[in-house]
Design an enzyme around this catalytic site. Structure first.
Site, PDB file in Angstrom:
ATOM      1  N   TYR A 167      -5.846  31.451   6.285  1.00 54.86           N
ATOM      2  CA  TYR A 167      -6.048  32.569   7.210  1.00 54.86           C
ATOM      3  C   TYR A 167      -7.299  33.380   6.834  1.00 54.86           C
ATOM      4  CZ  TYR A 167      -4.655  36.912   9.665  1.00 54.86           C
ATOM      5  OH  TYR A 167      -4.604  38.027  10.465  1.00 54.86           O
ATOM      6  N   LYS A 171     -10.577  33.873   9.059  1.00 57.52           N
ATOM      7  CA  LYS A 171     -10.925  35.228   9.509  1.00 57.52           C
ATOM      8  C   LYS A 171     -12.332  35.614   9.061  1.00 57.52           C
ATOM      9  CE  LYS A 171      -7.531  36.792  11.953  1.00 57.52           C
ATOM     10  NZ  LYS A 171      -7.730  36.752  13.422  1.00 57.52           N
TER      11      LYS A 171
HETATM   12  P1  NAD Z   1       1.242  38.460  17.100  1.00 57.06           P
HETATM   13  O1  NAD Z   1       1.836  37.240  16.482  1.00 57.06           O
HETATM   14  O2  NAD Z   1       2.149  39.526  17.600  1.00 57.06           O
HETATM   15  O3  NAD Z   1       0.250  38.055  18.282  1.00 57.06           O
HETATM   16  C1  NAD Z   1      -0.513  36.882  18.279  1.00 57.06           C
HETATM   17  C2  NAD Z   1      -0.407  36.279  19.654  1.00 57.06           C
HETATM   18  O4  NAD Z   1      -1.259  35.137  19.722  1.00 57.06           O
HETATM   19  C3  NAD Z   1       1.009  35.788  19.985  1.00 57.06           C
HETATM   20  O5  NAD Z   1       1.450  36.374  21.204  1.00 57.06           O
HETATM   21  C4  NAD Z   1       0.862  34.277  20.091  1.00 57.06           C
HETATM   22  O6  NAD Z   1       1.716  33.682  21.057  1.00 57.06           O
HETATM   23  C5  NAD Z   1      -0.598  34.144  20.475  1.00 57.06           C
HETATM   24  N1  NAD Z   1      -1.144  32.825  20.137  1.00 57.06           N
HETATM   25  C6  NAD Z   1      -0.955  32.109  19.002  1.00 57.06           C
HETATM   26  N2  NAD Z   1      -1.603  30.930  19.065  1.00 57.06           N
HETATM   27  C7  NAD Z   1      -2.218  30.906  20.277  1.00 57.06           C
HETATM   28  C8  NAD Z   1      -3.042  29.966  20.923  1.00 57.06           C
HETATM   29  N3  NAD Z   1      -3.358  28.801  20.338  1.00 57.06           N
HETATM   30  N4  NAD Z   1      -3.520  30.243  22.160  1.00 57.06           N
HETATM   31  C9  NAD Z   1      -3.200  31.421  22.770  1.00 57.06           C
HETATM   32  N5  NAD Z   1      -2.396  32.358  22.199  1.00 57.06           N
HETATM   33  C10 NAD Z   1      -1.924  32.102  20.965  1.00 57.06           C
HETATM   34  O7  NAD Z   1       0.257  39.052  15.988  1.00 57.06           O
HETATM   35  P2  NAD Z   1      -0.693  40.356  15.989  1.00 57.06           P
HETATM   36  O8  NAD Z   1      -0.434  41.072  14.717  1.00 57.06           O
HETATM   37  O9  NAD Z   1      -0.647  41.087  17.271  1.00 57.06           O
HETATM   38  O10 NAD Z   1      -2.126  39.649  15.803  1.00 57.06           O
HETATM   39  C11 NAD Z   1      -3.180  39.728  16.724  1.00 57.06           C
HETATM   40  C12 NAD Z   1      -4.460  39.395  16.003  1.00 57.06           C
HETATM   41  O11 NAD Z   1      -4.746  40.376  15.015  1.00 57.06           O
HETATM   42  C13 NAD Z   1      -4.429  38.055  15.265  1.00 57.06           C
HETATM   43  O12 NAD Z   1      -5.685  37.412  15.379  1.00 57.06           O
HETATM   44  C14 NAD Z   1      -4.180  38.472  13.837  1.00 57.06           C
HETATM   45  O13 NAD Z   1      -4.638  37.501  12.927  1.00 57.06           O
HETATM   46  C15 NAD Z   1      -4.976  39.742  13.776  1.00 57.06           C
HETATM   47  N6  NAD Z   1      -4.617  40.628  12.691  1.00 57.06           N
HETATM   48  C16 NAD Z   1      -3.436  41.271  12.695  1.00 57.06           C
HETATM   49  C17 NAD Z   1      -3.158  42.133  11.660  1.00 57.06           C
HETATM   50  C18 NAD Z   1      -1.891  42.932  11.629  1.00 57.06           C
HETATM   51  O14 NAD Z   1      -1.752  43.739  10.713  1.00 57.06           O
HETATM   52  N7  NAD Z   1      -1.006  42.763  12.578  1.00 57.06           N
HETATM   53  C19 NAD Z   1      -4.057  42.302  10.596  1.00 57.06           C
HETATM   54  C20 NAD Z   1      -5.265  41.628  10.631  1.00 57.06           C
HETATM   55  C21 NAD Z   1      -5.530  40.794  11.691  1.00 57.06           C
END
Ligand code: NAD
Length: 305
Positions: A167, A171
């Site tokens: 990851y 990223k």
């Molecule tokens: P989440 O799991 O709630 O949302 C991710 C969404 O992406 C899900 O709805 C999933 O169905 C969708 N998804 C997965 N694979 C896919 C694909 N191949 N095509 C289309 N959709 C797809 O997680 P989140 O926390 O809302 O994460 C959103 C983004 O933020 C991600 O890129 C995550 O890595 C990043 N992020 C989140 C955090 C955090 O603290 N939540 C921190 C750093 C980065």
């Protein structure tokens, strides 16, 4: 200054839940027409099977609030499906102004236990997913002479986290993608930035205490996304956001030292390593070639060439 997105068309990937859903709702509430993409989401008009998908549910929320949106179920890893998604947005709304690359997955394990297939999958979704979506809108944004792209990076990539080699690598690769796309997009007003969010979502379940989870509402990240895709957006910025606080991350270069070219250079470098690493006077080079220019200039100053 009000951030208004009337007349703008936005695509938010992974917008069926978590941060993406908040991004889609906020853009629509401020006037943008939004493609709500999420894996498994039914295409606009194709619902009726009895199962309302996550993306379709967000579209319905947007419509109920008076906004315009369409659902799309492409996997961001499927370039042909992503191209179709963009073609559908163009057919319906005639432009694509904003792309928020948000879709993501986790497959956490220590590197010792991690399967190569899980490394490749995570890189495919985060890095190639963002590449596919950015490539599919790139010619359109160049033609329009307007575009705003956000890559969702992570503190795991910027600084590392145990169990997240796949990851974190994916990223941080997005930061590299952003650095070059922002340079290549500048002449046609395509601004490309990274968002490093911290939020309590499905992705972070079980990782944080109750109090921390309350502070880390996904909505608290949205202002950073809106600023990064607004008319007056910066470009080449890494904006961190969580719990209502905002910071910038930078890839910096120290002032360093001229060590020389002779056979004893490795020994002198080892002896002066602390000086090379010390951070007073750090700079943020404006491009990759700026590192090389800086080094040649430093060498010339030291050798009097
Ligand atoms: P989440 O799991 O709630 O949302 C991710 C969404 O992406 C899900 O709805 C999933 O169905 C969708 N998804 C997965 N694979 C896919 C694909 N191949 N095509 C289309 N959709 C797809 O997680 P989140 O926390 O809302 O994460 C959103 C983004 O933020 C991600 O890129 C995550 O890595 C990043 N992020 C989140 C955090 C955090 O603290 N939540 C921190 C750093 C980065």
């Amino acid at each position: 200054m009000s951030l208004d997105f009337k007349g703008r068309v936005a695509i938010v990937t992974g917008a069926g839940g978590g941060l993406g859903r908040q991004h889609a709702l906020a853009l629509a509430a401020r006037g943008a027409k939004v493609v709500v993409n999420d894996l498994g989401g039914a295409r606009d008009g194709a619902v009726g099977t009895g199962s309302v998908t996550a993306a379709q549910a967000v579209v319905e929320e947007i419509r109920a609030a008076g906004g315009e949106a369409m659902a799309n179920g492409a996997s961001v890893t499927d370039f042909a499906a992503v191209q179709t998604m963009v073609a559908e947005a163009m057919a319906k709304w005639g432009r694509v102004d904003i792309l928020v690359n948000n879709a993501g997955i986790l497959r956490d394990k220590s590197f010792a236990k991690m399967e190569i297939a899980d490394f490749a999958l995570v890189v495919d979704v985060h890095l190639m997913g963002a590449v596919n979506c950015s490539k599919a809108v790139w010619a359109i944004m160049n033609e329009q002479k307007y575009g705003r792209i956000v890559m969702t990076t992570s503190s795991s990539g910027l600084y590392g986290n145990f169990g997240q080699a796949n990851y974190g690598a994916a990223k941080m690769a997005l930061v590299g993608l952003m650095q070059t796309l922002s340079i290549e997009g500048a002449k046609n007003d395509i601004r490309v930035n990274c968002l490093a969010p911290t939020a309590a979502t499905r992705m972070t379940e079980g990782l944080m205490s109750e109090e921390v989870l309350t502070a880390l509402k996904p909505e608290a990240v949205v202002p950073a996304m809106l600023v990064l895709v607004s008319d007056n957006a910066p470009t080449r910025t890494i904006l961190c956001a969580g719990a209502g606080t905002f910071e910038a991350a930078h890839i910096t270069m120290t002032q360093g030292a001229y060590i020389g070219l002779d056979m004893q250079a490795p020994e002198r470098l080892a002896a002066r390593l602390a000086e090379v690493l010390q951070r007073n006077g750090d700079i943020v080079p404006q491009s990759g070639s700026a590192q090389g220019r800086n080094e040649v200039e430093k060498a010339m100053r030291n050798t009097g060439l």
